[in-house]
Design a protein around this motif. Structure first.
Motif, PDB file in Angstrom:
ATOM      1  N   GLN A  61       1.004  -1.335   0.085  1.00 40.31           N
ATOM      2  CA  GLN A  61      -0.039  -0.113   0.054  1.00 40.31           C
ATOM      3  C   GLN A  61       0.834   1.398   0.033  1.00 40.31           C
ATOM      4  OE1 GLN A  61       0.250  -2.351   2.346  1.00 40.31           O
ATOM      5  NE2 GLN A  61       0.352  -1.159   4.321  1.00 40.31           N
ATOM      6  N   GLU A  62       2.169   1.202   0.681  1.00 44.27           N
ATOM      7  CA  GLU A  62       2.927   2.430   0.525  1.00 44.27           C
ATOM      8  C   GLU A  62       3.682   2.546  -0.772  1.00 44.27           C
ATOM      9  OE1 GLU A  62       5.584   2.633   3.962  1.00 44.27           O
ATOM     10  OE2 GLU A  62       4.428   1.526   5.076  1.00 44.27           O
ATOM     11  N   TYR A  63       4.124   1.416  -1.443  1.00 44.68           N
ATOM     12  CA  TYR A  63       4.582   1.533  -2.625  1.00 44.68           C
ATOM     13  C   TYR A  63       3.873   2.002  -3.596  1.00 44.68           C
ATOM     14  CZ  TYR A  63       7.134  -0.303  -6.719  1.00 44.68           C
ATOM     15  OH  TYR A  63       7.904  -0.120  -7.883  1.00 44.68           O
ATOM     16  N   LEU A  64       2.590   1.406  -3.653  1.00 48.06           N
ATOM     17  CA  LEU A  64       1.686   1.892  -4.669  1.00 48.06           C
ATOM     18  C   LEU A  64       0.997   3.422  -4.453  1.00 48.06           C
ATOM     19  CD1 LEU A  64      -0.471  -1.240  -5.033  1.00 48.06           C
ATOM     20  CD2 LEU A  64       1.078  -0.324  -6.555  1.00 48.06           C
ATOM     21  N   ALA A  65       1.198   3.910  -3.380  1.00 47.05           N
ATOM     22  CA  ALA A  65       0.743   5.424  -3.191  1.00 47.05           C
ATOM     23  C   ALA A  65       1.930   6.295  -3.400  1.00 47.05           C
ATOM     24  CB  ALA A  65       0.148   5.517  -1.422  1.00 47.05           C
ATOM     25  N   ALA A  66       3.255   5.803  -3.340  1.00 45.63           N
ATOM     26  CA  ALA A  66       4.414   6.804  -3.459  1.00 45.63           C
ATOM     27  C   ALA A  66       4.768   6.866  -4.852  1.00 45.63           C
ATOM     28  CB  ALA A  66       5.450   6.023  -2.530  1.00 45.63           C
ATOM     29  N   TYR A  68       7.736   7.903  -7.596  1.00 44.05           N
ATOM     30  CA  TYR A  68       9.129   7.329  -7.700  1.00 44.05           C
ATOM     31  C   TYR A  68      10.303   7.668  -6.853  1.00 44.05           C
ATOM     32  CZ  TYR A  68      13.103   5.757 -10.609  1.00 44.05           C
ATOM     33  OH  TYR A  68      14.398   5.185 -11.002  1.00 44.05           O
ATOM     34  N   TYR A  69      10.340   8.987  -6.588  1.00 45.57           N
ATOM     35  CA  TYR A  69      11.254   9.509  -5.681  1.00 45.57           C
ATOM     36  C   TYR A  69      10.787   9.565  -4.153  1.00 45.57           C
ATOM     37  CZ  TYR A  69      14.447  10.599  -9.703  1.00 45.57           C
ATOM     38  OH  TYR A  69      14.952  10.689 -10.610  1.00 45.57           O
ATOM     39  N   GLU A  70       9.611   9.401  -3.942  1.00 47.31           N
ATOM     40  CA  GLU A  70       9.461   9.192  -2.718  1.00 47.31           C
ATOM     41  C   GLU A  70       9.707   7.723  -2.175  1.00 47.31           C
ATOM     42  OE1 GLU A  70       5.100  11.780  -2.059  1.00 47.31           O
ATOM     43  OE2 GLU A  70       5.184   9.728  -3.172  1.00 47.31           O
ATOM     44  N   ARG A  71       9.664   6.781  -3.253  1.00 43.19           N
ATOM     45  CA  ARG A  71      10.196   5.359  -2.957  1.00 43.19           C
ATOM     46  C   ARG A  71      11.673   5.502  -2.645  1.00 43.19           C
ATOM     47  NH1 ARG A  71       6.765   3.245  -8.009  1.00 43.19           N
ATOM     48  NH2 ARG A  71       5.157   3.332  -7.161  1.00 43.19           N
ATOM     49  N   TRP A  72      12.338   6.408  -3.279  1.00 46.36           N
ATOM     50  CA  TRP A  72      13.646   6.501  -3.104  1.00 46.36           C
ATOM     51  C   TRP A  72      14.116   7.027  -1.768  1.00 46.36           C
ATOM     52  CZ3 TRP A  72      18.051   7.915  -7.256  1.00 46.36           C
ATOM     53  CH2 TRP A  72      17.965   6.865  -8.396  1.00 46.36           C
ATOM     54  N   LEU A  73      13.312   8.094  -1.449  1.00 44.51           N
ATOM     55  CA  LEU A  73      13.649   8.656  -0.062  1.00 44.51           C
ATOM     56  C   LEU A  73      13.369   7.687   0.991  1.00 44.51           C
ATOM     57  CD1 LEU A  73      14.447  11.067   1.659  1.00 44.51           C
ATOM     58  CD2 LEU A  73      11.937  11.809   1.332  1.00 44.51           C
ATOM     59  N   TYR A  74      12.385   6.935   0.787  1.00 46.15           N
ATOM     60  CA  TYR A  74      11.995   5.907   1.822  1.00 46.15           C
ATOM     61  C   TYR A  74      13.176   4.853   1.905  1.00 46.15           C
ATOM     62  CZ  TYR A  74      10.052   1.473   3.676  1.00 46.15           C
ATOM     63  OH  TYR A  74      10.081   0.205   4.083  1.00 46.15           O
ATOM     64  N   ALA A  75      13.692   4.517   1.004  1.00 49.71           N
ATOM     65  CA  ALA A  75      14.745   3.448   0.887  1.00 49.71           C
ATOM     66  C   ALA A  75      16.082   4.054   1.674  1.00 49.71           C
ATOM     67  CB  ALA A  75      15.257   3.062  -0.523  1.00 49.71           C
ATOM     68  N   ILE A  76      16.285   5.370   1.321  1.00 48.35           N
ATOM     69  CA  ILE A  76      17.468   6.270   1.859  1.00 48.35           C
ATOM     70  C   ILE A  76      17.321   6.299   3.341  1.00 48.35           C
ATOM     71  CG2 ILE A  76      18.580   8.328   1.926  1.00 48.35           C
ATOM     72  CD1 ILE A  76      18.127   8.783  -1.012  1.00 48.35           C
ATOM     73  N   GLU A  77      16.175   6.615   3.661  1.00 51.20           N
ATOM     74  CA  GLU A  77      16.061   6.613   5.166  1.00 51.20           C
ATOM     75  C   GLU A  77      16.097   5.488   5.869  1.00 51.20           C
ATOM     76  OE1 GLU A  77      12.128   8.548   5.377  1.00 51.20           O
ATOM     77  OE2 GLU A  77      12.525  10.598   5.213  1.00 51.20           O
ATOM     78  N   LYS A  78      15.307   4.354   5.259  1.00 59.28           N
ATOM     79  CA  LYS A  78      15.534   3.030   6.207  1.00 59.28           C
ATOM     80  C   LYS A  78      16.953   2.652   6.047  1.00 59.28           C
ATOM     81  CE  LYS A  78      13.078  -0.676   6.778  1.00 59.28           C
ATOM     82  NZ  LYS A  78      12.504  -0.791   8.131  1.00 59.28           N
ATOM     83  N   LEU A  79      17.640   2.862   5.002  1.00 60.21           N
ATOM     84  CA  LEU A  79      19.215   2.089   4.941  1.00 60.21           C
ATOM     85  C   LEU A  79      20.127   3.051   5.957  1.00 60.21           C
ATOM     86  CD1 LEU A  79      19.383   1.309   1.078  1.00 60.21           C
ATOM     87  CD2 LEU A  79      19.659  -0.325   3.255  1.00 60.21           C
ATOM     88  N   VAL A  80      19.910   4.383   5.944  1.00 57.37           N
ATOM     89  CA  VAL A  80      20.860   5.141   6.850  1.00 57.37           C
ATOM     90  C   VAL A  80      20.543   4.801   8.463  1.00 57.37           C
ATOM     91  CG1 VAL A  80      21.617   6.618   5.297  1.00 57.37           C
ATOM     92  CG2 VAL A  80      19.714   7.138   6.518  1.00 57.37           C
ATOM     93  N   THR A  81      19.213   4.719   8.672  1.00 60.18           N
ATOM     94  CA  THR A  81      18.794   4.438  10.053  1.00 60.18           C
ATOM     95  C   THR A  81      19.344   2.901  10.452  1.00 60.18           C
ATOM     96  OG1 THR A  81      16.624   5.671   9.741  1.00 60.18           O
ATOM     97  CG2 THR A  81      16.537   3.983  11.535  1.00 60.18           C
ATOM     98  N   GLU A  82      19.235   1.856   9.456  1.00 63.50           N
ATOM     99  CA  GLU A  82      19.503   0.607   9.907  1.00 63.50           C
ATOM    100  C   GLU A  82      20.931   0.869  10.327  1.00 63.50           C
ATOM    101  OE1 GLU A  82      18.499  -1.713   6.489  1.00 63.50           O
ATOM    102  OE2 GLU A  82      16.358  -1.919   7.096  1.00 63.50           O
ATOM    103  N   ARG A  83      21.822   1.569   9.459  1.00 64.05           N
ATOM    104  CA  ARG A  83      23.403   1.614   9.739  1.00 64.05           C
ATOM    105  C   ARG A  83      23.583   2.656  10.758  1.00 64.05           C
ATOM    106  NH1 ARG A  83      22.168  -0.702   5.245  1.00 64.05           N
ATOM    107  NH2 ARG A  83      23.547  -1.527   3.848  1.00 64.05           N
TER     108      ARG A  83
END
Length: 89
Positions: A61-66, A68-83
């Motif tokens: 539901q998040e993927y379909l609502a976002a 293209y670049y909102e998906r990129w921002l989601y991934a960036i936030e997730k990855l830098v948080t995980e690290r």
């Protein structure tokens, strides 16, 4: 297991519309997200395959609502948080 973005070979999505004069970025923040991702990959914070996998792991539901670049921002936030580079907001 198929993910929401995995639509290869499926039918029923209608015709593909291609805009001839489509800009690379529709807003300044999209260009910044692109640049930020490029810098993080170039500096070894994460690999491009990790980035792509993170985008593809978004809840359907998040993927379909976002956008293209909102998906990129989601991934960036997730990855830098995980690290441990970005604390929970």
């Amino acid at each position: 297991m198929s993910r929401v973005n995995d639509v290869g070979g499926q039918a029923g999505f209608g015709a593909l519309e291609i805009e001839a004069d489509e800009p690379a970025f529709h807003a300044d923040w999209e260009a910044r997200v692109f640049a930020l991702n490029s810098a993080l990959v170039r500096n070894g914070v994460y690999r491009l395959d990790e980035f792509r996998d993170t985008v593809e792991r978004m809840a359907p539901q998040e993927y379909l609502a976002a956008s293209y670049y909102e998906r990129w921002l989601y991934a960036i936030e997730k990855l830098v948080t995980e690290r441990g580079l970005l604390g929970d907001a």
